[in-house]
Design a protein around this motif. Sequence first.
Motif, PDB file in Angstrom:
ATOM      1  N   VAL A 376     124.321  50.115   8.561  1.00 63.09           N
ATOM      2  CA  VAL A 376     123.106  49.366   8.918  1.00 63.09           C
ATOM      3  C   VAL A 376     121.989  49.683   7.921  1.00 63.09           C
ATOM      4  N   GLY A 377     121.927  50.954   7.500  1.00 61.08           N
ATOM      5  CA  GLY A 377     120.926  51.335   6.489  1.00 61.08           C
ATOM      6  C   GLY A 377     121.088  50.517   5.218  1.00 61.08           C
ATOM      7  N   GLU A 378     122.338  50.315   4.800  1.00 65.53           N
ATOM      8  CA  GLU A 378     122.582  49.498   3.595  1.00 65.53           C
ATOM      9  C   GLU A 378     122.197  48.042   3.854  1.00 65.53           C
ATOM     10  N   LEU A 379     122.566  47.551   5.039  1.00 63.81           N
ATOM     11  CA  LEU A 379     122.249  46.146   5.348  1.00 63.81           C
ATOM     12  C   LEU A 379     120.745  45.896   5.337  1.00 63.81           C
ATOM     13  N   LEU A 380     119.981  46.883   5.832  1.00 60.15           N
ATOM     14  CA  LEU A 380     118.530  46.695   5.907  1.00 60.15           C
ATOM     15  C   LEU A 380     117.872  46.639   4.528  1.00 60.15           C
ATOM     16  N   GLU A 381     118.626  47.015   3.498  1.00 62.01           N
ATOM     17  CA  GLU A 381     118.100  46.849   2.132  1.00 62.01           C
ATOM     18  C   GLU A 381     118.107  45.376   1.728  1.00 62.01           C
ATOM     19  N   LEU A 382     118.894  44.559   2.426  1.00 62.28           N
ATOM     20  CA  LEU A 382     118.935  43.125   2.110  1.00 62.28           C
ATOM     21  C   LEU A 382     117.694  42.459   2.694  1.00 62.28           C
ATOM     22  N   PRO A 383     116.944  41.697   1.888  1.00 58.79           N
ATOM     23  CA  PRO A 383     115.705  41.091   2.391  1.00 58.79           C
ATOM     24  C   PRO A 383     115.912  40.267   3.665  1.00 58.79           C
ATOM     25  N   ALA A 384     117.031  39.526   3.734  1.00 52.29           N
ATOM     26  CA  ALA A 384     117.224  38.667   4.918  1.00 52.29           C
ATOM     27  C   ALA A 384     117.398  39.515   6.174  1.00 52.29           C
ATOM     28  N   ALA A 385     118.113  40.637   6.060  1.00 54.27           N
ATOM     29  CA  ALA A 385     118.313  41.506   7.219  1.00 54.27           C
ATOM     30  C   ALA A 385     117.007  42.194   7.602  1.00 54.27           C
ATOM     31  N   ASN A 386     116.275  42.632   6.605  1.00 50.94           N
ATOM     32  CA  ASN A 386     114.981  43.278   6.860  1.00 50.94           C
ATOM     33  C   ASN A 386     114.046  42.303   7.580  1.00 50.94           C
ATOM     34  N   ARG A 387     114.058  41.043   7.137  1.00 51.49           N
ATOM     35  CA  ARG A 387     113.194  40.031   7.752  1.00 51.49           C
ATOM     36  C   ARG A 387     113.593  39.787   9.210  1.00 51.49           C
ATOM     37  N   LEU A 388     114.908  39.635   9.442  1.00 55.48           N
ATOM     38  CA  LEU A 388     115.377  39.379  10.804  1.00 55.48           C
ATOM     39  C   LEU A 388     114.914  40.486  11.751  1.00 55.48           C
ATOM     40  N   VAL A 389     115.108  41.725  11.321  1.00 58.19           N
ATOM     41  CA  VAL A 389     114.749  42.861  12.175  1.00 58.19           C
ATOM     42  C   VAL A 389     113.226  42.953  12.324  1.00 58.19           C
ATOM     43  N   ALA A 390     112.494  42.741  11.232  1.00 60.16           N
ATOM     44  CA  ALA A 390     111.023  42.828  11.291  1.00 60.16           C
ATOM     45  C   ALA A 390     110.470  41.773  12.253  1.00 60.16           C
ATOM     46  N   GLU A 391     111.018  40.568  12.211  1.00 59.83           N
ATOM     47  CA  GLU A 391     110.515  39.504  13.084  1.00 59.83           C
ATOM     48  C   GLU A 391     110.828  39.808  14.550  1.00 59.83           C
ATOM     49  N   LYS A 392     111.989  40.399  14.785  1.00 59.27           N
ATOM     50  CA  LYS A 392     112.351  40.751  16.167  1.00 59.27           C
ATOM     51  C   LYS A 392     111.434  41.847  16.704  1.00 59.27           C
ATOM     52  N   ILE A 393     111.332  42.943  15.962  1.00 66.71           N
ATOM     53  CA  ILE A 393     110.614  44.113  16.473  1.00 66.71           C
ATOM     54  C   ILE A 393     109.114  43.831  16.591  1.00 66.71           C
ATOM     55  N   SER A 394     108.586  43.043  15.669  1.00 69.45           N
ATOM     56  CA  SER A 394     107.142  42.769  15.691  1.00 69.45           C
ATOM     57  C   SER A 394     106.747  41.821  16.810  1.00 69.45           C
TER      58      SER A 394
END
Length: 496
Positions: A376-394
């Motif tokens: 998951v740490g590696e996946l979160l380096e991908l901008p699309a994954a980071n965006r998905l998670v950021a939009e959810k958590i925020s």
Amino acid sequence: MPETEVAETDGPEIDGPQTDGPVTDVVVAGGGPTGLLLAAELRLHGVDVVVLEKETERTRGAGALGMHARSVEVLAQRGLLDRFLPLGRQHPIGVFAGFVHPLPADLDTAHAFLFGLPQSATERLLTDRALELGTDLRRGAGLAGLAQDDDGVTVTLADGGRLRSRWLVGCDGGRSRVRELLGVGFAGTPATVEWLLGEVQVSAAPETVAAAVTEVRRTQLGLGAGPLGDGFHRVVVPADGLAADRSVPPTLEDLQRQLLATAGTDFGAHSPRWLSRIGDATRLAEHYRDGRVLLAGDAAHVHPPVGGQGLDLGLQDAVNLGWKLAAEVAGWAPPDLLDTYETERRPVADAVLDTTRAQTALLADTPGAQALRRLVGELLELPAANRLVAEKISGLAVRYDLGGGHPLVGGRLRDLVLDAGSLYDLLHAGRGLLLDQTGRLSARGWADRVDHAVRTSAELDAPAVLLRPDGHVVWAGDDPDELDRALARWFGAATG
Ligand SMILES: Cc1cc2nc3c(=O)[nH]c(=O)nc-3n(C[C@H](O)[C@H](O)[C@H](O)COP(=O)(O)OP(=O)(O)OC[C@H]3O[C@@H](n4cnc5c(N)ncnc54)[C@H](O)[C@@H]3O)c2cc1C
């Protein structure tokens, strides 16, 4: 509606007719962040509100240490940011299962930051706001019983006093007495792991504490310690199994013992001001409404604090519910308006519970969980994954299912820059808003509930939008008949 049974296990009995005293519009049980913001939202519409808070003063230390972007937007919508921002810190980061990432630069918000502010300060400012608007806040007044009938609710206080109101909202936290009295199920999973939390003073130097925590976390997650900026440290350490009664706080000795076992030092912890247990119990109320009684905030949903979304959920529940309940009290609410509170907010809480479960699983110390964590740490380096998670958590991704139509419908809007001022300036009073770029539309029949602003914005991709008081879009387009239908759907019958 049949009278709901009065489930009073240790409170006084209610017998005979209901109270003869004045009838308040709404009683809110619980003066935490959810109850305080709800009271303020109701007061914006002139609703009489009594908040019952069982504690005479706040006893829970700093509490949550921050809020995410959508909560910041909610405060901005009411013109409150000038009070909040100077007291906290803006971090342009997202957090997920302990991973910390920069927020995507083009996140669709004018408030792209995690706002670090102790919950104690948030509660102080929300108390000021609720009181300024005329809330009757009664401290040392615990709700002990309730009975409801067709016309209202009779609340019994722990000291035997009684109060009659048209509506009651339980904002009384995860161990909600209101939820228990209603018999509303709280389905989910019980705690399987536990951490001890302390807000303590330490004799070790802050750098020593930080170095020890970094060292331990190389091999074992779950230890955390950091200064709160007011002479106290927040310390979190894995417990030695589950306590028999998790409502009983640990002792300082318990905390010291677990620190020694985990970090090899107790940092010289002393003088605690708050000791508590954190578990991973994850539960959602089966209903948010029973007749004239509603639930909001932790009373309706609990989950471990990983990801830090509990306060956000409660604040956003309050802003969703406030205007709808005010509309009921005022008498203009369309028949199912109040029920949309549950149909909209319960799925949002369910989704947060899900994300929280995922984060808790990623924090486990098993080899499998740790392998997954690396991936998951590696996946979160991908901008699309980071965006998905950021939009959810925020909370920015929240989109209510309002039946389709224009792509903007159901979502909220960022604080758009308008030809004069900005969008959120127009939402301070908590009314509906027709933002009209055409200048040809009208909300005249709803002028007592909805403001009509003829303004333009290069950032708005629709001729006009109709916003609810919580900032969510219910209609977009330029067809006046469609607009009238949307106005009637959300703001009741036209007058005048
Ligand atoms: C260590 C920790 C860290 C956290 N970090 C975060 C974070 O970073 N971000 C985040 O969003 N969330 C976080 N949370 C969660 C957040 O603190 C809660 O979700 C939030 O406090 C819920 O607010 P509430 O008003 O719904 O309930 P509460 O804050 O629990 O307030 C309920 C109030 O009701 C009162 N009450 C209870 N029973 C009665 C009664 N019978 N009559 C009258 N009054 C009553 C209580 O005294 C209390 O004041 C954290 C929680 C913990 C424990």
